[in-house]
Design an enzyme around this catalytic site. Structure first.
Site, mmCIF file in Angstrom:
data_model
loop_
_atom_site.group_PDB
_atom_site.id
_atom_site.type_symbol
_atom_site.label_atom_id
_atom_site.label_comp_id
_atom_site.label_asym_id
_atom_site.label_seq_id
_atom_site.Cartn_x
_atom_site.Cartn_y
_atom_site.Cartn_z
ATOM 1 N N ASP A 162 0.835 -1.207 0.000
ATOM 2 C CA ASP A 162 0.000 0.000 0.000
ATOM 3 C C ASP A 162 0.865 1.251 0.000
ATOM 4 O OD1 ASP A 162 -2.571 1.442 0.244
ATOM 5 O OD2 ASP A 162 -1.654 2.106 2.108
ATOM 6 N N ARG A 169 -0.303 6.137 -6.865
ATOM 7 C CA ARG A 169 -1.649 6.630 -7.209
ATOM 8 C C ARG A 169 -1.744 8.131 -7.008
ATOM 9 N NH1 ARG A 169 -5.047 3.752 -3.201
ATOM 10 N NH2 ARG A 169 -6.719 5.013 -4.048
HETATM 11 N N1 URA Z 1 -7.279 6.462 2.481
HETATM 12 C C1 URA Z 1 -6.463 5.386 2.301
HETATM 13 O O1 URA Z 1 -5.918 4.847 3.255
HETATM 14 N N2 URA Z 1 -6.286 4.925 1.060
HETATM 15 C C2 URA Z 1 -6.879 5.473 -0.023
HETATM 16 O O2 URA Z 1 -6.675 4.979 -1.118
HETATM 17 C C3 URA Z 1 -7.712 6.592 0.162
HETATM 18 C C4 URA Z 1 -7.905 7.074 1.437
#
Ligand code: URA
Length: 427
Positions: A162, A169
């Site tokens: 992530d 992203r």
């Molecule tokens: N919060 C997150 O942790 N991830 C996202 O993609 C958007 C908001």
């Protein structure tokens, strides 16, 4: 062995990806074998074509599997957390974590930083001199046992997929994708090894989801992954068509959180905080209904226990509340006509705070914790020409540049807008 171009093309053309294809893609990206440009192309294909529920669940599982999880010890109290999709003035975590710890629950809040218009919990806490948010997994575990709540940044070993994908992203226009947001949030929450989770999905002018319909779709997607993976989860959709509470920034939000913990929080902030906390108490069986749950939480504010718990957490993480700096010098934005506050461009208010020095353009920027705003009016209020609307805490010369933005952010009209509930739906 799979082919990245074929997987990207397959998603671009709207096909469903197999478990093995998603697994290969995520694993290769985390290992550094798949370059950013191919992952970015895939994220953009997902942005346009979406992922179905099964693909989203597989993506979440693979992202979770990219790192370690926060281990449990036998006999540990129920472990819970709250996650919000981000908004302006959202300081609920600072109030809710100590409140839940006072109820005997463990709260490992792995939080984020602000980027763009929305503030981040970690940045707010770092307004407190000395407060450390970069903790190791071992420190997080120890503080959970000693204090009951801990607020820290994502560590390198929790969901590295992530960390890498979110950064990508963020610079490729692929943040507002419902399946990508879902996998990002749920993988991080699953890594905390929770017994229960509550999600605050925000909608409106200050939220990632501008329309209620999109917020409902996101809430459904989050709830669906939670169901498939077996994490008891409740979702509240809350209104972000104006800042939550009265203050937004860093120092000023810590001040407002302390006021809330002393029992003097603004009504909307308290309503949302107690509603989110009540869902968690229900999920872990610590209350029979929402009224009893909210009542339990309120007693810890009334007794001063929640404030003492917050102070204990701050001290345990190296912070010194006595040295909280004062906000920057204040000036006011006033109404240029009489009427009703018809709409508030909340995102513009967040952007103005960022521009004053309270936000970052890149992750390397440092921020000024002393800038911020205080809303002096709410949606639907009647105002007179010349009446103060927003108090701005800022250092010149930026205050001139943002004055016009803030002035435009509040629309005054002849007709009072219909009242809108703060809590829109409980899923
Ligand atoms: N919060 C997150 O942790 N991830 C996202 O993609 C958007 C908001």
């Amino acid at each position: 062995m799979y082919s990245a171009p074929l997987i990207i093309e397959s998603k671009r053309d709207g096909h469903i990806l197999s478990r093995d294809e998603i697994t290969w893609l995520v694993d290769s990206y985390v290992k550094g074998e798949l370059p950013d440009y191919q992952m970015a192309a895939w994220a953009m294909a997902v942005y346009f074509q979406g992922l179905d529920a099964e693909e989203t669940a597989v993506l979440t599982e693979r992202m979770l599997a990219s790192g370690t999880t926060l281990q449990r010890r036998p006999g540990e109290p129920p472990r819970v957390d709250k996650h919000s999709t981000g908004g302006v003035g959202d300081k609920v975590s600072l109030i809710l974590a100590p409140l839940l710890a006072c109820c005997g629950l463990h709260v490992p809040m792995i939080s984020g930083r602000g980027l763009g218009a929305t503030g981040g919990t970690l940045d707010k806490l770092e307004a407190i001199p000395g407060f450390r948010t970069n903790l190791t997994t071992g420190e997080i575990r120890r503080l959970l046992d000693e204090v009951g709540c801990v607020m820290a940044a994502q560590t390198d070993d929790l969901v590295p997929a992530d960390k890498k994908l979110y950064a990508l992203r963020d610079v490729t226009g692929t943040v507002p994708s419902i399946p990508l947001i879902t996998a990002s949030i749920m993988s991080k929450k699953l890594a905390e090894n929770l017994d229960a989770l509550v999600l605050d999905v925000k909608w409106g002018s200050g939220a990632l989801m501008r329309s209620l319909h999109r917020a409902e779709q996101l809430a459904d997607a989050l709830q669906d992954v939670a169901r498939r993976i077996g994490l008891p989860t409740a979702t509240i959709i809350s209104d972000q068509n104006q800042p939550l509470g009265r203050k937004a920034g860093h120092v000023v939000e810590v001040e407002e959180s302390l006021a809330a913990l002393r029992g003097a929080g603004p009504p909307d902030l308290m309503e949302l905080t107690l509603a989110l906390g009540a869902e968690l108490l229900l999920l872990v069986g610590a209350a029979r209904d929402r009224t009893e749950a909210a009542g339990k939480l309120q007693t810890h504010i009334d007794s001063g226990a929640a404030l003492a718990k917050f102070e204990q957490m701050v001290a345990a993480q190296g912070g010194d509340l006595a040295r909280l700096p004062p906000p920057a010098p204040a000036y006011e934005i006033t109404a240029d006509c009489s009427g009703y506050v018809a709409s508030i461009e909340t995102r513009e208010i967040g952007r103005a705070i960022a521009r004053l020095g309270g936000g970052r353009r890149t992750t390397l920027d440092t921020i000024d914790h002393t800038v911020g705003i205080e809303m002096l009016v709410r949606l639907g209020d009647a105002v007179q020409a010349g009446q103060p609307l927003i108090r701005v805490f800022a250092h010149p010369p930026e205050c001139q540049a943002t004055r016009a933005i803030l002035q435009r952010a509040i629309e005054i009209s002849d007709t009072r807008p219909p009242p809108r509930p703060l809590l829109v739906r409980r899923a």
